[in-house]
Structure formats: structure tokens, C-alpha cells
Design a protein around this motif. Structure first.
Motif, PDB file in Angstrom:
ATOM      1  N   LEU A  97       0.871  -1.253  -0.084  1.00  0.00           N
ATOM      2  CA  LEU A  97       0.058  -0.102  -0.050  1.00  0.00           C
ATOM      3  C   LEU A  97       0.996   1.233   0.053  1.00  0.00           C
ATOM      4  CD1 LEU A  97      -2.741   1.229   0.000  1.00  0.00           C
ATOM      5  CD2 LEU A  97      -2.417   1.182   2.804  1.00  0.00           C
ATOM      6  N   VAL A  98       1.809   1.323   0.954  1.00  0.00           N
ATOM      7  CA  VAL A  98       2.748   2.516   0.777  1.00  0.00           C
ATOM      8  C   VAL A  98       3.512   2.778  -0.259  1.00  0.00           C
ATOM      9  CG1 VAL A  98       4.747   3.594   2.260  1.00  0.00           C
ATOM     10  CG2 VAL A  98       2.814   2.479   3.262  1.00  0.00           C
ATOM     11  N   TYR A  99       3.878   1.622  -0.965  1.00  0.00           N
ATOM     12  CA  TYR A  99       4.763   1.570  -2.270  1.00  0.00           C
ATOM     13  C   TYR A  99       3.811   2.139  -3.245  1.00  0.00           C
ATOM     14  CZ  TYR A  99       7.132   0.383  -6.491  1.00  0.00           C
ATOM     15  OH  TYR A  99       7.721   0.354  -7.520  1.00  0.00           O
ATOM     16  N   PHE A 100       2.562   1.754  -3.347  1.00  0.00           N
ATOM     17  CA  PHE A 100       1.608   2.409  -4.334  1.00  0.00           C
ATOM     18  C   PHE A 100       1.176   3.662  -4.100  1.00  0.00           C
ATOM     19  CE2 PHE A 100       0.665  -2.044  -5.657  1.00  0.00           C
ATOM     20  CZ  PHE A 100       1.142  -2.143  -6.916  1.00  0.00           C
ATOM     21  N   ILE A 101       1.113   4.102  -3.008  1.00  0.00           N
ATOM     22  CA  ILE A 101       0.762   5.482  -2.659  1.00  0.00           C
ATOM     23  C   ILE A 101       1.981   6.483  -2.965  1.00  0.00           C
ATOM     24  CG2 ILE A 101       0.345   7.095  -0.745  1.00  0.00           C
ATOM     25  CD1 ILE A 101      -1.482   5.059   0.520  1.00  0.00           C
ATOM     26  N   GLY A 102       3.111   5.804  -2.576  1.00  0.00           N
ATOM     27  CA  GLY A 102       4.500   6.810  -3.047  1.00  0.00           C
ATOM     28  C   GLY A 102       4.565   6.966  -4.382  1.00  0.00           C
ATOM     29  N   GLY A 103       4.271   5.701  -5.089  1.00  0.00           N
ATOM     30  CA  GLY A 103       4.540   5.764  -6.418  1.00  0.00           C
ATOM     31  C   GLY A 103       3.439   6.765  -7.240  1.00  0.00           C
ATOM     32  N   PHE A 104       2.147   6.499  -6.753  1.00  0.00           N
ATOM     33  CA  PHE A 104       1.306   7.379  -7.326  1.00  0.00           C
ATOM     34  C   PHE A 104       1.402   8.965  -7.027  1.00  0.00           C
ATOM     35  CE2 PHE A 104      -1.377   3.523  -7.944  1.00  0.00           C
ATOM     36  CZ  PHE A 104      -1.398   3.243  -9.297  1.00  0.00           C
ATOM     37  N   ALA A 121      12.780  11.924  -1.729  1.00  0.00           N
ATOM     38  CA  ALA A 121      12.142  11.089  -0.886  1.00  0.00           C
ATOM     39  C   ALA A 121      11.627   9.750  -1.443  1.00  0.00           C
ATOM     40  CB  ALA A 121      10.501  11.754  -0.672  1.00  0.00           C
ATOM     41  N   PHE A 122      11.529   9.501  -2.649  1.00  0.00           N
ATOM     42  CA  PHE A 122      11.278   8.281  -3.232  1.00  0.00           C
ATOM     43  C   PHE A 122      12.197   7.161  -2.760  1.00  0.00           C
ATOM     44  CE2 PHE A 122      10.134   5.077  -6.160  1.00  0.00           C
ATOM     45  CZ  PHE A 122       8.652   4.657  -5.695  1.00  0.00           C
ATOM     46  N   PRO A 123      13.539   7.456  -3.011  1.00  0.00           N
ATOM     47  CA  PRO A 123      14.332   6.549  -2.622  1.00  0.00           C
ATOM     48  C   PRO A 123      14.554   6.118  -1.265  1.00  0.00           C
ATOM     49  CG  PRO A 123      15.515   7.827  -4.256  1.00  0.00           C
ATOM     50  CD  PRO A 123      14.107   8.427  -3.823  1.00  0.00           C
ATOM     51  N   VAL A 124      14.418   7.284  -0.325  1.00  0.00           N
ATOM     52  CA  VAL A 124      14.254   7.042   1.213  1.00  0.00           C
ATOM     53  C   VAL A 124      12.856   6.012   1.383  1.00  0.00           C
ATOM     54  CG1 VAL A 124      13.656   8.125   3.370  1.00  0.00           C
ATOM     55  CG2 VAL A 124      15.218   9.093   1.745  1.00  0.00           C
ATOM     56  N   LEU A 125      11.954   6.344   0.755  1.00  0.00           N
ATOM     57  CA  LEU A 125      10.936   5.449   0.872  1.00  0.00           C
ATOM     58  C   LEU A 125      11.041   3.978   0.519  1.00  0.00           C
ATOM     59  CD1 LEU A 125       7.613   5.126   1.381  1.00  0.00           C
ATOM     60  CD2 LEU A 125       7.449   5.311  -1.170  1.00  0.00           C
ATOM     61  N   ILE A 126      11.764   3.709  -0.539  1.00  0.00           N
ATOM     62  CA  ILE A 126      12.194   2.287  -1.041  1.00  0.00           C
ATOM     63  C   ILE A 126      13.290   1.603  -0.181  1.00  0.00           C
ATOM     64  CG2 ILE A 126      13.315   1.063  -2.932  1.00  0.00           C
ATOM     65  CD1 ILE A 126      10.260   2.337  -3.463  1.00  0.00           C
ATOM     66  N   GLY A 127      14.125   2.321   0.290  1.00  0.00           N
ATOM     67  CA  GLY A 127      15.006   1.945   1.219  1.00  0.00           C
ATOM     68  C   GLY A 127      14.371   1.610   2.815  1.00  0.00           C
ATOM     69  N   PRO A 186       6.237  -3.369  10.812  1.00  0.00           N
ATOM     70  CA  PRO A 186       4.972  -2.641  10.699  1.00  0.00           C
ATOM     71  C   PRO A 186       5.244  -1.439  10.984  1.00  0.00           C
ATOM     72  CG  PRO A 186       4.205  -4.428  12.167  1.00  0.00           C
ATOM     73  CD  PRO A 186       5.759  -4.719  11.718  1.00  0.00           C
ATOM     74  N   VAL A 187       5.857  -1.284  12.356  1.00  0.00           N
ATOM     75  CA  VAL A 187       6.046   0.140  12.677  1.00  0.00           C
ATOM     76  C   VAL A 187       6.983   1.082  11.892  1.00  0.00           C
ATOM     77  CG1 VAL A 187       7.158   1.409  14.555  1.00  0.00           C
ATOM     78  CG2 VAL A 187       5.524  -0.394  15.114  1.00  0.00           C
ATOM     79  N   LEU A 188       7.942   0.306  11.331  1.00  0.00           N
ATOM     80  CA  LEU A 188       8.853   0.945  10.474  1.00  0.00           C
ATOM     81  C   LEU A 188       8.199   1.497   9.251  1.00  0.00           C
ATOM     82  CD1 LEU A 188      12.100   1.996   9.845  1.00  0.00           C
ATOM     83  CD2 LEU A 188      12.264  -0.224   8.864  1.00  0.00           C
ATOM     84  N   VAL A 189       7.258   0.483   8.619  1.00  0.00           N
ATOM     85  CA  VAL A 189       6.610   0.957   7.453  1.00  0.00           C
ATOM     86  C   VAL A 189       5.815   2.267   7.680  1.00  0.00           C
ATOM     87  CG1 VAL A 189       4.825   0.435   5.918  1.00  0.00           C
ATOM     88  CG2 VAL A 189       6.501  -1.470   6.495  1.00  0.00           C
ATOM     89  N   ALA A 190       4.890   2.423   8.789  1.00  0.00           N
ATOM     90  CA  ALA A 190       4.332   3.769   8.971  1.00  0.00           C
ATOM     91  C   ALA A 190       5.367   4.752   9.294  1.00  0.00           C
ATOM     92  CB  ALA A 190       3.590   3.685  10.457  1.00  0.00           C
ATOM     93  N   VAL A 191       6.317   4.632   9.879  1.00  0.00           N
ATOM     94  CA  VAL A 191       7.363   5.727  10.077  1.00  0.00           C
ATOM     95  C   VAL A 191       8.123   6.260   8.591  1.00  0.00           C
ATOM     96  CG1 VAL A 191       9.750   6.261  11.100  1.00  0.00           C
ATOM     97  CG2 VAL A 191       7.890   5.137  12.661  1.00  0.00           C
ATOM     98  N   VAL A 192       8.404   5.550   7.969  1.00  0.00           N
ATOM     99  CA  VAL A 192       8.969   5.606   6.742  1.00  0.00           C
ATOM    100  C   VAL A 192       7.685   6.396   5.794  1.00  0.00           C
ATOM    101  CG1 VAL A 192       9.555   4.573   4.386  1.00  0.00           C
ATOM    102  CG2 VAL A 192      10.593   3.554   6.672  1.00  0.00           C
ATOM    103  N   TYR A 193       6.574   6.124   5.830  1.00  0.00           N
ATOM    104  CA  TYR A 193       5.848   6.648   5.135  1.00  0.00           C
ATOM    105  C   TYR A 193       5.632   8.162   5.569  1.00  0.00           C
ATOM    106  CZ  TYR A 193       1.461   8.563   3.246  1.00  0.00           C
ATOM    107  OH  TYR A 193       0.472   9.546   2.416  1.00  0.00           O
TER     108      TYR A 193
END
Length: 117
Positions: A31-38, A61-67, A100-107
Motif C-alpha cells: 500500500l505504501v509503495y503504491f501511494i508513494g508511486g502514485f 524522498a522516493f529512494p528513502v521510501l524504497i530503502g 510494521p512500525v517502520l513502514v508507518a514511520v517511513v511513510y
């Protein structure tokens, strides 16, 4: 013959934390990947200065998201890969909770880094 049950150090239910983490982390990563991509299309109708500002911040920001998502998946894999022994229970649960906490923090970091129009 020695009693092997005294030396059995396997943790019962060691699979629970990684399983719950998997059920939360994998859909959240997608979900976060698609939101970031869109989000790249958020400035399609912007003026040139706004678009330049947005593109320059999005490019960081996008490479930070992917990393960050990659690191979350690594933590998830580590929670599964740890030995199924009692001495590894705290690390396994820690990695499983951190993913999962890291996913939220990264977003949140991604959303803060981008200069939205």
C-alpha cells in the motif's frame, strides 16, 4: 539414556509474532509503495516553479521510501530466520514489531520530505 526433554529449548508459539507481523507488514508495504508511486502524479497540473520544487524533493524522498520498505522487509525476514529457541524470543518479537512500525514511520518521513503542491 539421557533425558532429552530437559535440554529441549524450543519456544512454543515462536511462529506467532512473525506471522502477525507478516500479515501486517506485507500489505502495508504494498500500500505504501503504491501511494508513494502514485504521488509522483500529484503535481501534474502544477506551474513550472512548483513542479521543479516538487520533483527535486520527490527525487530524494522516493529512494528513502524504497530503502525504508526494504529495511522493513529485512526485519520481517530476520524475525522468521532467528532460531526457534527461547533465548531468541525477545529478538524475534522485537524484529516482528519493528517491521510494521517502520513502514508507518517511513511513510511519514516520505510525506514530510516531499514539498507538496
Amino acid at each position: 539414556m539421557p533425558d532429552l526433554t530437559l535440554h529441549d529449548d524450543r519456544a512454543t508459539g515462536a511462529w506467532v509474532a512473525p506471522l502477525v507481523s507478516t500479515l501486517l507488514t506485507l500489505p502495508a508495504c504494498v500500500l505504501v509503495y503504491f501511494i508513494g508511486g502514485f504521488s509522483a502524479m500529484a503535481c501534474d497540473s502544477c506551474t513550472a516553479p512548483e513542479a521543479d520544487r516538487f520533483d527535486s524533493t520527490f527525487g530524494v524522498a522516493f529512494p528513502v521510501l524504497i530503502g525504508g520498505l526494504g529495511l522493513a522487509l529485512f526485519l520481517l525476514a530476520a524475525s522468521w530466520a532467528l532460531p526457534w529457541e527461547r533465548r531468541s524470543t525477545a529478538r524475534r518479537v522485537g524484529f516482528a514489531l519493528a517491521a510494521p512500525v517502520l513502514v508507518a514511520v517511513v511513510y511519514v518521513v516520505f510525506a514530510v520530505l516531499v514539498d507538496w503542491p
